[in-house]
Scaffold this active site. Structure first.
Site, PDB file in Angstrom:
ATOM      1  N   ASP A 136      -5.407 -12.604   3.867  1.00  0.00           N
ATOM      2  CA  ASP A 136      -6.606 -11.982   4.431  1.00  0.00           C
ATOM      3  C   ASP A 136      -7.833 -12.195   3.556  1.00  0.00           C
ATOM      4  OD1 ASP A 136      -5.432 -10.360   2.543  1.00  0.00           O
ATOM      5  OD2 ASP A 136      -5.357  -8.558   3.789  1.00  0.00           O
TER       6      ASP A 136
ATOM      7  N   HIS B 178       0.808  -1.235   0.000  1.00  0.00           N
ATOM      8  CA  HIS B 178       0.000   0.000   0.000  1.00  0.00           C
ATOM      9  C   HIS B 178       0.831   1.269   0.000  1.00  0.00           C
ATOM     10  CE1 HIS B 178      -3.642  -2.214   0.341  1.00  0.00           C
ATOM     11  NE2 HIS B 178      -3.394  -2.686   1.548  1.00  0.00           N
TER      12      HIS B 178
HETATM   13 ZN   LIG Z   1      -4.609  -7.060   2.766  1.00  0.00          ZN
END
Ligand SMILES: [Zn+2]
Length: 370
Positions: A257, A133
């Site tokens: 995730d 990110h």
């Molecule tokens: Zn993630």
């Protein structure tokens, strides 16, 4: 086959805070599980500690000031410049030793790159890496410095053709932005749709610009997607594109995730689905680097990564119930929360039909030029 697992006792030394969902100590759980399964002991495997690298080693891959800001943060300083760089937020908190933590995971990823470039490694896994990110200048989404970009920059400098295949539940926005106008890198991300999950991006229409047009590929999954929905989307939107690109190195960002027990996403994969994806990814390039990324149920993440490592090594995992012999359990019995191999689990009925229709519409949209 020459496969290396990167590990260090220092991986578990750092904590982003008691209440923070990102737990670097998952990697220790993974190492224990791999040891117990015998999945680090094959003749072609090695376990290596990260090379020593100071943070300054990455200055060419990040914007001026970020490294210095991290070092000041590590000394407990907080100022407006740090906040502007995304440091000192709930997502990317400042903690004692934060610069050492960032240096460690970046060094571990660069060790993977060195093994690929200099030692002819065919597979290297850094479970502490994959901070997809962060942009080159700003920390976000639990990611301080983007080690995926650092790795890709180094591979490009060595003349490689690189595909980044990101199957974490969240869109790989930082990596996409870094190579948005670049045709030397194919950046591919399959993730929960930006309609329902941070970073609220990664739609099919995001395809790159200029010389990079068509070298960014996104496969946003509807919330609730299970193994079948994910594999259907992957096979239609991603698999043919990566094969056509023919990378010489594949960097796989393998966040777990997507798991149905994960507290941060709304996807419903099992580790069987993740293994099926890895069985595709392992064939994309002669050399593969795996980076851990997300995964907020530590037990489910360790199990998924163990199985993905095994799959990348072409080792079959046997469901634990098959390893019951004479009442003696031979599997990973004392892992909290169940067997190594997940039970099959699928969405059915109208919900499944709706998700499959969503994927079909995405495939149609992706097929249109522009
Ligand atoms: Zn993630």
């Amino acid at each position: 086959m020459r496969a290396t697992f990167i590990s260090s006792p220092h991986f578990a030394e750092h904590s982003l805070g008691e209440a923070h969902p990102f737990r670097p100590d998952r990697t220790v759980l993974l190492g224990q599980l791999l040891e117990r399964q015998g999945w680090l002991g094959e003749a072609w495997m090695s376990v290596v500690e990260p090379d020593e690298h100071p943070l300054e080693a990455w200055e060419h891959s990040v914007e001026a000031g970020l490294i210095d800001a991290l070092q000041r943060a590590s000394r407990g300083e907080v100022d407006a410049f740090l906040i502007a760089r995304g440091l000192g937020t709930d997502e990317c908190p400042i903690f004692p030793g934060v610069a050492d933590y960032v240096a460690l995971y970046c060094a571990a990823t660069m060790t993977a790159v060195r093994l690929v470039l200099e030692q002819g490694a065919t597979l290297v896994f850094n479970p502490l890496g994959g901070m997809h990110h962060a942009s080159r200048g700003v920390a976000e989404g639990f990611c301080y410095v983007n080690d995926v970009i650092i790795a890709v920059d180094a591979l490009l400098a060595a003349g490689h053709r690189v595909a980044v295949v990101d199957i974490d539940a969240h869109h790989g926005n930082g990596v996409q932005d870094a190579y948005w106008r670049d045709d030397r890198v194919l950046t591919v991300s399959m993730h929960e749709s930006g309609e329902t999950l941070y970073p609220w991006r990664g739609f099919v229409g995001e395809r790159g610009e200029g010389p990079g047009l068509g070298f960014t590929v996104n496969a946003p999954l509807p919330a609730g997607a299970d193994d079948e929905v994910a594999i259907t989307a992957f096979d239609a939107l991603i698999d043919p594109r990566v094969r056509a690109f023919a990378p010489t190195v594949c960097v796989a960002v393998v966040g777990a995730d997507t798991h149905r027990t994960d507290p941060l996403s709304h996807l419903q994969l099992t580790n069987n689905g993740m293994v099926a994806l890895m069985e595709r990814i392992r064939g994309y390039a002669p050399q593969l680097i795996m980076l851990g990324c997300g995964g907020y149920n530590p037990q489910a993440t360790a199990r998924a990564w163990a199985r993905m490592w095994a799959a990348a090594n072409r080792i079959e995992a046997v469901p634990d119930h098959l390893s019951m012999m004479g009442g003696v359990f031979l599997g990973a019995q004392d892992l909290e929360g169940g067997d190594l191999v997940d039970m099959a689990w699928r969405v059915t009925g109208a919900d499944k039909e709706a998700m499959m229709a969503t994927v079909a519409a995405l495939v149609q949209q992706a097929g249109q030029p522009g």
